[in-house]
Write a protein that holds these residues in place. Structure first.
Motif, PDB file in Angstrom:
ATOM      1  N   UNK A  19      26.112   8.704  48.424  1.00 56.69           N
ATOM      2  CA  UNK A  19      26.869   9.616  49.293  1.00 56.69           C
ATOM      3  C   UNK A  19      27.858   8.817  50.123  1.00 56.69           C
ATOM      4  N   UNK A  20      27.391   7.681  50.666  1.00 58.04           N
ATOM      5  CA  UNK A  20      28.289   6.863  51.474  1.00 58.04           C
ATOM      6  C   UNK A  20      29.398   6.268  50.622  1.00 58.04           C
ATOM      7  N   UNK A  21      29.050   5.871  49.394  1.00 58.93           N
ATOM      8  CA  UNK A  21      30.086   5.282  48.521  1.00 58.93           C
ATOM      9  C   UNK A  21      31.171   6.314  48.255  1.00 58.93           C
TER      10      UNK A  21
ATOM     11  N   UNK B  73      37.072   8.412  50.040  1.00 62.38           N
ATOM     12  CA  UNK B  73      37.910   9.287  50.869  1.00 62.38           C
ATOM     13  C   UNK B  73      38.686   8.460  51.890  1.00 62.38           C
ATOM     14  N   UNK B  74      37.992   7.471  52.464  1.00 63.46           N
ATOM     15  CA  UNK B  74      38.632   6.671  53.507  1.00 63.46           C
ATOM     16  C   UNK B  74      39.818   5.919  52.922  1.00 63.46           C
TER      17      UNK B  74
ATOM     18  N   UNK C 284      36.676   9.242  58.932  1.00 64.26           N
ATOM     19  CA  UNK C 284      36.789   7.901  58.340  1.00 64.26           C
ATOM     20  C   UNK C 284      36.049   6.875  59.185  1.00 64.26           C
ATOM     21  N   UNK C 285      36.233   6.980  60.491  1.00 60.04           N
ATOM     22  CA  UNK C 285      35.550   6.000  61.352  1.00 60.04           C
ATOM     23  C   UNK C 285      34.036   6.163  61.254  1.00 60.04           C
ATOM     24  N   UNK C 286      33.582   7.413  61.113  1.00 63.51           N
ATOM     25  CA  UNK C 286      32.131   7.618  60.982  1.00 63.51           C
ATOM     26  C   UNK C 286      31.622   6.924  59.732  1.00 63.51           C
TER      27      UNK C 286
ATOM     28  N   UNK D  11      44.193   4.266  60.896  1.00 53.71           N
ATOM     29  CA  UNK D  11      43.439   5.511  60.787  1.00 53.71           C
ATOM     30  C   UNK D  11      43.862   6.561  61.799  1.00 53.71           C
ATOM     31  N   UNK D  12      44.928   6.326  62.543  1.00 53.79           N
ATOM     32  CA  UNK D  12      45.308   7.396  63.470  1.00 53.79           C
ATOM     33  C   UNK D  12      46.814   7.570  63.418  1.00 53.79           C
TER      34      UNK D  12
END
Length: 2023
Positions: free
Chosen positions: A1341-1343, A1348-1349, A1369-1371, A1461-1462
């Motif tokens: 799931x994390x992979x 997505x990131x 993404x940061x999460x 990321x922002x």
């Protein structure tokens, strides 16, 4: 009062008290009797019954007051039902005689009423037992009903109601008579009588069939008539009657049906009847049309409201299931009401009818239906809307005009649309995310239907549709962006249709207004889109005159809505907006003048609308973006505003010229202008005088009055915005503005204004005068309030005069609202003027008036004026008038002739009591006695008087306050009076009075908790929870909340007792009368106060159930608090109960039917029931309804339950460790089955969290994931007792995986995915899962989310604001970082552990041994493949974070297009997300850099491949590099340097000032990261090269220690300090080495290296050593305060020193170690500067910590200090000449201190002599003789050793021998000789003595062995010629240890060991020194014999045990080793 508590009335006591107090005494006795009779022994009661009856009947004729007669009747009836019933008929006759009595005087009335009450009570209690006498009684009552006055009428009707209730069907013969007599009274003058009739008829219809068959129409007409000119109470009662009768007519009760053959009414007939009331009111059907015309044809409002209520009662009575089945019919009927022309004759009336219909829908659909049924209802509403819209489109498209009535239909359809759309919106909003099926099912087509209405010809319908869309978007935020896009697209395509422009712009504005309710927001680009659309509309407005108006309005509306998105969006469009605003208005006065001359009426209308729109957008800007309002912007805004002000003065002439239809537009401009001026600071505009135009139209709000409200925030508590009509709004706005401006106007202008007001009032006439006066008063009040808030004064005398005349005139005005306003104004004026004389003048004026005036108006006005004066001036300012005021008001309150005067004076009294506070204490008694007297005498129908009495009571209780706890006589009297008062008000029939009583009791409970009887209060509160009055429910819950805070357990118990009693009563009640409302009737749902619905779930269950029904915010939050308090005090004890509660709530997932029971078995039964015969079905329905919850729990309740779950886990954690230990929990359960521990419910916990985490509702999913995370954290380490090596959570792997999977799907909102990532990392990091394949499932799931990131910022499908993506993404990165940190930790642990021996795999279950433990690097193998990508993303995220934490003044350095990321637009929201996730990322980066990263340079190709473009740009802006240069130019060291700067920068920035609310994990992560980083050589060099960096870091760490206490943090800090010091040491060493190699310079310079140079000065702020010392000293003093002289001198200092805790000990040890490292960083001179301090600290620590322990363990601080002494004494510093002298004296003093400390004192805890000796020995070994060879020191040392040798503790002796051994062997003979001389003799003595006293323990044996070793060494050290003498000491001693054969057999093992040891040594010595040995042996033959015997014996035993291991000769080895090591 205590005397009143007896079974019989205490007549002596009664005779002794004063006349005034008697009624209270009697009432108190009756209250006591009421409680006692039920509980008393029957025989006791029967004994005294005769006397009691006499006393009670005697009281009937003593003219008792209303509360007394009620209690009296109740007690008499109870007495007869408990005791004998012989005399009941006598008593009944007595009462009947009193009723027949012809005496009509007022004095006799109370007696009559008491008799009537008694009759009612008898029948109610005993029913059919009195059956034979009832016709006579009823006739008697009906006869007197005709002649009675209003109080009598209502009392008789109430009695009749009770008679009917008690007799049930048995009274059938009287039903018609009662009906005929009561019917006419429904339209009685007195409202109380109307209420009583309605209640009586309600009782009657239970049995009288004719009421809902033959007489149905008449009953309805009667009810409609009764509603005319009614008040609230009447409306409630009559609507209940009407609704219930209609419901019964439709579905009769089965019992009555069986008795007679009844014709049932159809639903159509019933609804038709109700509709006539709604549309035609009480005028009936038979009146001629002419009369209708006269009335004006509009229905009286009260009637319409009453019928609305009746509809709600009708549906609630029939119940939720009926509504579900018949919803479509009901809906179409209700919507027809509002489309009927009779309901919409004027606009105001239409709006009112719409409000009524919306109320009907909300009250039924909103609370009776469960979530599933609500979705079905929404479908029906959609269809209805679609049908209406088709009809409208047909009319609109019908160009030929064939359909003449079409236009009227369209007009009517708009109201239908508004009601339907509002209900649809409310439904979807309350369903929230559970409504998603509505949107997703194409067959329903909700969106198409609603958007089609946006083209409706009527503006109201378009606005309602827009509002509905906003509701949908707020409920389902993923629809928001698509909606906006769709509307924008349609707006562009349909530019030419005026409706489309207006409708779609409304929709867009509404959606933009809803954004603030969606936390995830919308993409930033949508703002740009809206601006361009709006600009386009405004630009093209002039092109087409058909559309100009709509386009202008739409453009400005959109811009106004855009402003609600807040500064972050508006900032970008501000310049453009300012320009647009400037261009709408003329630039100069000239242009204004020119404008007047031009234009026709249409262009003026467009112009005015445009300007109103512009002002509206400005107002929205000022309200929503206050941050952007700089001086400059305000100046720019003022230009158009000033222009608008000037324009307003020209408008009248324009209207004259072009016609009155411009008035509305002009008013709109004025409204907008006032609105914005009220928001801007008044200093910015010179006050323009605005005179209020007096006009008034009180209407109810409707959206079409002001379209802009579609995007404004709604005030809390309103469901739909309802702006008031334009005329009203303009006045409201001008009033508000007047209040803002008035304080800033000059006195001259103030005077002019006030005079002008007076003039206006004079000129206006009639009704208009009242309106003008009201407006003017509101303005004056607003101005006075403004003055008070600004703390400014009213002005000079003439201004005051003018104001006073205005106010005083109105105090006698007949209009009560004006009188109130005048009173308020007077009080405010007194407050603003604030002069005692002025206040006195005003008060005196009112006093005089009140003394002389007799008319009601002036008495009420002036009594209020007194109250307001006191209220606004406060107790101190008006103290001198207090006495007069109180006495006057008390007198007025006794005026029984006018309830109005009583009400006003009591209200004022309450104000005075409240404002005077303690100053009122002297008047409490008279006031209280007045309040009680009035409570006992005022008829209950005067509810306002009772409400004010309640208020006074509450105020008095507050005034007396905590004194109420006292036991003095006066206080007890006051307290009991208060309690009596509360009891009377509690029993009152009016809900407001009851609510007041509850709040009084609540106050009493706060001040005197012991005296409030919870056993009666709690049940009464529980009854109120089911009341139909919101006020009462609110009061009850607020009170419960307070009680639960202190006494939750008692509250729950009393509530449960209520449930038990209710059960008993019902069972007993059923036998008497199966149809009484308490027993089984279904009518209970609405009038539930008879049957209380507390079941086995207790009060908690009821409260949870209420959460589903209630919509009131305050009420729900109070329920949450109450449950919270109960939870925190009870959950741990009643764990299963609370977990069951939560589980039941959570298990009701949204697919369950409305009220399906939890068991599955009941479903088939209920299907069968449906087929059963109708009649019987109803009874079963009724009973089932009671047992089931009315509605399945809604999503908000389920979210609350999930939160409760988390709280329960937390509470258990604080309560007891056994909750989290399965083995302990099981044994506790065995010991006592009542023990309930959390771990036993783990499967339930997991199941609940799983249910919540996989629900439809997003909020519930969040709560579920949170619960899951808590469960994992708390239970991860709980072992499974049955399978050692496993943990208990392993069996739930599948559940956790399944709960997480849906959160990673494509369409999940970012916040849920972010939370799920957090749970993933917690799960992986908890090390629960031992199988790699299982772990991989969650890991995948994390992979997947990592991909997505990498997709970068520009991903196309964006639904939410960019910062939502940032968050997600940061999460993900944070989760990976946490996993990596755990993986590295496991790997490190595995490397440090010794490898385990491989298991023998021939066990039974071979695989068990292998699977049992994960290979230590498996987790790393999962993370490894992603590391290259991860490390780059982590660094990018840190870089972003570093940039975002820059202070505002460096904003220009931020990259223009955002970071990795922002985006720049969402900076503010992004900051929060970075703040949450940077710490683990930092730690991970440090670990990665340390393990591999410093060697990995980024090759440009890789970097380019892994990053999207925007990231490339960001990565090139490495903190200092221009974006132009290609990244490849950097060398590896440069990149590393940048990385170092980044990490250190981030850490230092954070550690400087972590906010107190930061989680401690962030601090620890940051410190661990630093520690890890400094492990790598690269980082060490970096920090050592730049010394200031180290200093900075140390001082930041010092600051951190000052603010953060946890020892874990302090330990980490010392770790980092040590790393820094080590780094500096290595670096210095390196430098010294290079210098030595170069050898060009002389040796000296090499030594001068280091801090302190040649002078030895350390500069604070630049010196690393100084910084380190400061920090370490701080830690030492924190843990050992007596180290600091300041502390030990202070008087508060306690001399007793506590033992250091383990953590503290470790800290102190670490600190000491670092301290000893510091000198190596200094030059010799520098050393001399710091050494004194360091040595002082070290010796003191040694002294404090060297305390003897039981097992002779050396504590960490001691070993650290010893190590430190060694380090320091062996420093190379002694070599230099300059410092030699200083160094010598330092070392000497230190040794001296140690010696001094080691002196045994009697008082202190026993010193650890060994440690002290070790310290001394360390000095002796390491320092040269000339330093410590000084006589005094030497003597001291020798003494200490002597003491130790003579110690009685063998352990000390042994250690002492070991140390002496090392001292004797010292290379420097000069040093060791004195010691040998003085100590050897003592030793020899000691060892010789052993022969007689053989050792008994191992320690003693050890001491002997060590001693012998020392002797042997001495022998070895001695020269050849002395050898013999030395051996002559040693050998005999050894031989004396040998045992002869007989003794050997019986000796203890230790003795034998000694023998063996001696023998070995002798065998060893012989060969070493053969010559000397022989000499000695020869000298003593007896020794020789002994030795030989022993040798023989030993050889014999050896031969026996040849297989045994060789004898231990090991002992002597160390001595040899020692020798070699020393020489």
């Amino acid at each position: 009062m205590e005397l009143a508590h007896s079974l019989l009335l205490n007549e002596e006591a009664l005779a002794q008290i004063t006349e005034a107090k008697r009624p209270v005494f009697i009432f108190e006795w009756l209250r006591f009797l009421d409680k006692v009779l039920v509980a008393a022994n029957k025989t006791d009661v029967k004994e005294k019954q005769k006397k009691l009856v006499e006393q009670l009947t005697g009281l009937i004729s003593s003219s008792p007051g209303p509360p007394t007669r009620k209690l009296l009747a109740k007690n008499l009836a109870a007495l007869y039902s408990i005791g004998d019933t012989f005399t009941v008929f006598q008593t009944l006759d007595k009462c009947n005689d009193i009723i027949k009595n012809k005496d009509d005087t007022a004095a006799y009335l109370p007696t009559k009423l008491a008799a009537v009450a008694c009759v009612g009570a008898f029948y109610e209690k005993m029913g059919r037992m009195l059956g034979s006498s009832f016709p006579e009684t009823v006739n008697n009552l009906l006869k007197s009903l005709k002649s009675a006055e209003s109080q009598g009428r209502s009392e008789i009707l109430m009695s009749l109601q009770k008679v009917l209730n008690g007799l049930g069907g048995a009274a059938a013969s009287c039903h018609r008579d009662i009906y005929k007599n009561a019917r006419s009274l429904l339209t009685d003058r007195s409202m109380a009588v109307r209420c009583a009739v309605a209640k009586c008829l309600l009782e009657l219809q239970n049995e009288a069939v004719f009421m809902w068959t033959a007489e149905l129409e008449n009953v309805a007409t009667l009810c409609f008539k009764a509603l005319e000119n009614s008040n609230y109470g009447v409306r409630v009662a009559v609507s209940k009657l009407l609704g219930t009768v209609m419901a019964t007519a439709l579905i009769p009760k089965q019992a009555t049906v069986m008795r007679q053959n009844v014709k049932r009414a159809t639903l159509e007939e019933v609804l038709e009847l109700m509709a006539t009331g709604f549309l035609r009111g009480g005028s009936g059907f038979l009146k001629s049309g002419g009369e209708m015309l006269k009335v004006g044809g509009s229905v009286n409002r009260e009637v319409r409201v009453g019928v609305t209520q009746a509809y709600v009662v009708f549906v609630t009575t029939l119940g939720g299931q009926w509504l579900e089945r018949n919803f479509a019919t009901f809906l179409s009927h209700v919507l027809d009401l509002v489309s009927h022309p009779r309901a919409t004759q004027t606009h105001v009336e239409a709006v009112y009818s719409r409000r009524c219909v919306s109320f009907i829908l909300r009250a039924t659909v909103g609370s009776l239906l469960g979530e599933k049924a609500q979705i079905a209802a929404a479908k029906d509403i959609c269809q209805a809307i679609g049908k209406q819209m088709k009809a409208v489109e047909a009319v609109v498209n019908d160009t030929n005009g064939e359909n003449k009535s079409g236009a009227a239909d369209v007009a009517a359809s708009q109201h239908v649309m508004v009601c339907a759309l509002q209900e649809l919106g409310s439904l979807v909003q309350s369903l929230n995310a559970t409504a998603s099926p509505l949107i997703q099912e194409p067959s329903i087509g909700l969106l198409e239907t609603v958007t089609s209405v946006l083209l409706h010809p009527s503006m109201a319908a378009r606005l309602a549709a827009a509002w509905c869309l906003r509701c949908v978007a707020v409920a389902l935020p993923f629809q928001l962006t698509p909606f906006l896009d769709r509307c924008a697209e349609r707006l562009n395509n349909l530019k030419t249709s005026p409706e489309a422009v207006s409708g779609y712009s409304f929709a867009m504005a509404a959606l933009l207004g809803g954004v603030h309710q969606c936390p995830l927001g919308i993409p930033h680009a949508k703002g740009k889109m809206v601006v361009s659309i709006a600009e386009d509309l405004l630009r093209t407005a002039a092109q087409n005159s058909r559309l100009s108006l709509q386009r202008t309005q739409a453009g400005w509306l959109l811009l106004g809505a855009l402003m609600t998105l807040g500064p972050s969006v508006v900032r970008y469009h501000l310049p453009k907006m300012l320009l647009l605003w400037r261009n709408v208005f003329p630039r100069s006065l000239k242009e204004l003048e020119a404008e007047k001359a031009r234009g026709d009426s249409f262009t003026w209308q467009v112009t005015l609308e445009g300007r109103a729109g512009a002002l509206c957008a400005m107002r929205s800007f000022v309200a929503h973006c206050p941050e952007l309002l700089t001086e400059d912007v305000i100046r720019k805004l003022m230009t158009p505003i000033e222009c608008a002000m000037t324009m307003m003065s020209h408008i009248p002439s324009v209207i004259k010229a072009h016609g009155a239809h411009l008035k509305a537009s002009a008013a709109m401009v004025r409204l907008r202008l006032y609105d914005i001026l009220a928001l801007l600071p008044p200093k910015t505009y010179e006050a323009k005088r605005n005179l209020l135009q007096p006009n008034s139209a009180s209407g109810s709000g409707a959206l079409e009055h002001d379209p802009s409200s579609i995007y404004l925030r709604i005030p809390a508590g309103e469901a739909v915005p309802g702006p008031l009509p334009l005329g009203v709004s303009v006045i409201d706005a001008s009033v508000a503005l007047f209040g803002v401006v008035f304080p800033h106007v000059s006195y001259k202008h103030r005077l002019q204004m006030l005079d002008h007001f007076a003039e206006c009032v004079k000129q206006a006439k009639g009704v208009r005068q009242q309106a003008v006066q009201l407006n003017i008063f509101t303005a004056v009040l607003s101005a006075l309030k403004g003055l008070a808030e600004n703390k400014s004064t009213l002005g000079p005398e003439e201004v005051r005069k003018s104001a006073l005349t205005l106010v005083m005139g109105a105090l006698d005005n007949p209009n009560p609202i004006l009188r109130c306003a005048a009173g308020e104004a007077l009080g405010r004026m007194a407050q603003v003027v604030g002069e005692a004389t002025f206040i006195a003048r005003m008060a005196q004026f009112s006093f005089d008036k009140l003394k002389s005036a007799r008319d009601v108006v002036s008495r009420t006005g002036h009594s209020l004026a007194l109250g307001c004066l006191h209220r606004y001036v406060g107790g101190i300012g008006s103290g001198q008038h207090l006495k007069t005021s109180v006495s006057i008001l008390l007198a007025l309150a006794q005026d029984g002739t006018s309830p109005e005067v009583q009400t006003w004076s009591l209200h004022s009294l309450a104000l005075i009591v409240d404002s005077s506070g303690p100053m009122y204490r002297g008047y409490v008694e008279p006031t209280l006695s007045l309040v009680l007297t009035l409570l006992l005498t005022v008829p209950p129908s005067h509810t306002e008087v009772h409400q004010c009495l309640g208020r006074c009571l509450g105020a008095i209780i507050t005034t007396v306050g905590p004194e109420l706890q006292g036991n003095g006589a006066t206080i007890s009297t006051i307290r009991s009076s208060c309690l009596v008062g509360c009891a009377i008000t509690q029993d009152h029939s009016d809900s407001l009075v009851q609510a007041a009583a509850i709040s009084c009791l609540q106050q009493l409970h706060m001040f005197a908790p012991r005296h409030v009887n919870l056993s009666s209060l709690v049940p009464s509160l529980c009854v109120h929870l089911c009341s139909s009055h919101l006020l009462l429910r609110r009061a009850a819950v607020a009170c419960l909340r307070q009680l639960a805070q202190r006494e939750a357990a008692e509250v729950c118990e009393y509530a449960m007792s209520l449930a038990k009693n209710a059960g008993d009563k019902e069972n007993s009640g059923v036998n008497i009368n199966p149809f009484a409302p308490g027993a089984g009737s279904r009518r209970d749902i609405h009038c539930r106060h008879q049957g209380v619905n507390i079941t086995e779930t207790g009060l908690e269950g009821v409260l949870f159930g209420m959460l589903d029904r209630e919509t009131d915010r305050k009420l729900c939050s109070d329920i949450h608090d109450t449950l919270g308090h109960m939870l925190s005090s009870l959950a741990v004890e009643k764990l299963s109960h609370w977990l069951m509660l939560c589980k039941d709530v959570l298990a009701a997932s949204s697919d369950m039917s409305t009220a399906a029971p939890l068991g599955g078995g009941k479903d088939e039964e209920s299907e069968k029931k449906d087929e059963m015969d109708d009649d019987t079905m109803f009874t079963t329905l009724g009973e089932e309804d009671k047992s089931k919850p009315s509605v399945a729990p809604r999503w908000a309740t389920r979210v609350f339950a999930a939160d409760c779950l988390c709280r329960i886990i937390m509470l258990c954690e604080n309560a007891n460790k056994a909750h989290f230990d399965l083995a302990m929990a099981r044994s506790a359960k065995l010991r006592n089955p009542k023990n309930d521990l959390l771990v036993l419910h783990l499967s339930d916990l997991i199941r609940m969290a799983f249910m919540a985490a996989t629900d439809h509702s997003n909020q519930l999913r969040m709560a579920g994931l949170q619960a899951l995370e808590d469960i994992i954290k708390k239970f991860a380490s709980v072992p499974e007792p049955e399978f050692p090596g496993h943990v208990i959570l392993e069996q739930y792997q599948a559940n956790v995986g399944a709960a997480l999977r849906p959160a990673f799907s494509q369409d999940t909102p970012s916040d849920i995915t972010a939370k799920a990532c957090q749970v993933c990392s917690t799960w992986i990091g908890s090390e629960v899962v031992s199988d790699l394949n299982d772990l991989r499932r969650v890991h995948n799931l994390l992979v997947s989310s990592l991909d997505k990131v990498q997709a970068g910022k520009g991903s196309s499908s964006q639904l939410y604001r960019e910062s939502a993506t940032t968050m997600e993404k940061l999460a993900v990165l944070k989760a990976w970082a946490e996993v990596y940190v755990v993986a590295m930790k496991i790997k490190k642990e595995a490397e440090t552990k010794p490898k385990r021996a491989i298991k023998n795999t021939d066990d039974d279950d071979e695989d068990f041994g292998t699977v049992d433990e994960l290979p230590p690097d498996s987790l790393i193998t999962l993370v490894q493949p992603e590391l290259p990508i991860l490390s780059r993303l982590w660094l990018a995220a840190l870089k972003d974070y570093a940039l975002l934490t820059l202070p505002a003044e460096f904003a220009s350095q931020l990259p223009p297009d955002g970071g990795a990321f922002y985006t720049p637009e969402t900076i503010d929201t992004a900051r929060l997300h970075y703040r949450n996730s940077w710490a683990p990322i930092l730690h991970a980066v440090a670990l990665w850099l340390n393990s591999a990263g410093f060697n990995a340079s980024e090759s440009p190709e890789e970097a380019a491949a892994a990053m999207p473009n925007s990231q490339k740009r960001a990565s090139s802006i490495m903190l200092n590099q221009a974006p132009g240069t290609p990244p490849a130019t950097k060398s590896l060291p440069e990149i590393n340097k940048d990385r170092m700067h980044l990490i250190l920068g981030v850490s230092i920035q954070f550690l400087c000032s972590p906010r107190p609310e930061e989680p401690v994990e962030h601090v620890t992560s940051c410190l661990q990261a630093l520690h890890t980083l400094l492990d790598s050589p690269c980082a060490r060099i970096h920090i050592a090269e730049d010394q200031l960096l180290g200093v900075e870091l140390l001082s930041v760490l010092h600051r951190l220690l000052l603010t953060w206490d946890p020892p874990s943090v302090q330990l980490l800090v010392t770790g980092v300090v040590q790393q820094i010091v080590r780094a500096a040491q290595d670096y210095l060493q390196e430098k010294r080495n290079t210098l030595n190699e170069d050898d060009i310079k002389e040796k000296e310079t090499c030594l001068v290296l280091g801090e302190g140079g040649e002078t030895g000065g350390l500069v604070p702020g630049k010196s690393l050593v100084f910084a380190a010392m400061e920090l370490l000293m701080f830690i030492l003093v924190r843990h050992m305060p007596h180290l600091s002289p300041k502390m030990s001198d202070s008087p508060s200092h306690v001399s007793a020193k506590p033992q250091l805790s383990e953590e503290s000990a470790r800290l102190v040890a670490a600190t000491v170690t670092i301290l000893s490292d510091l000198p190596s960083l200094c030059s010799p001179a520098g050393c001399m500067t710091i050494l004194p301090t360091i040595l002082f600290l070290i010796t003191r620590v040694l002294k404090e910590t060297a305390v003897k322990s039981v097992d002779n363990q050396v504590s960490p601080p001691v070993s650290a200090t010893l190590q430190a002494i060694k380090t320091i004494v062996t420093l190379p510093m002694a070599k230099t000449e300059e410092t030699h002298k200083q160094w010598t004296s330092l070392i000497r003093s230190t040794l001296a201190s140690v010696l001094e400390y080691s002196q045994p004192e009697g008082t202190k805890s026993i010193l650890d002599e060994v440690s002290m000796l070790t310290a001394i020995a360390l000095f002796l070994w390491s320092a040269s003789t000339e330093i410590i060879g000084v006589q005094s020191l030497q003597n001291g040392c020798i003494n200490r050793f002597k003491n130790a040798l003579n110690s009685c503790d063998p352990w000390v002796q042994a250690k002492c021998y070991q140390l002496l051994l090392s001292v004797f062997q010292h290379t420097n003979r000069a040093l060791s000789t004195p010691y040998i001389h003085s100590l050897a003799p003592i030793m020899v003595e000691k060892l010789k003595a052993v022969e007689g006293n053989r050792p008994n323990s191992n320690t003693e044996l050890l001491a002997v062995q060590e001693g012998i070793k020392v002797l042997e060494t001495l022998v070895a050290l001695g020269e050849e010629q002395n050898r013999v003498q030395l051996l002559a000491l040693l050998v005999p001693t050894l031989i004396s240890y040998l045992l002869n054969e007989n003794a050997f057999a019986s000796a203890s093992t230790i003795s034998k060991d000694l023998h063996e040891f001696a023998l070995q040594n002798l065998m060893h010595i012989g060969p070493l020194y053969p010559h000397a040995f022989k000499t000695v042996m020869g000298a003593a033959p007896e020794l020789k014999i002994r030795l030989e015997t022993a040798v023989r014996a030993s050889q014999a035993s050896k031969a026996k045990a040849a297989a045994r291991q060789p004898p231990p000769t090991i002992h002597s080895v160390p001595t040899i080793k020692l020798k070699t090591s020393f020489f």
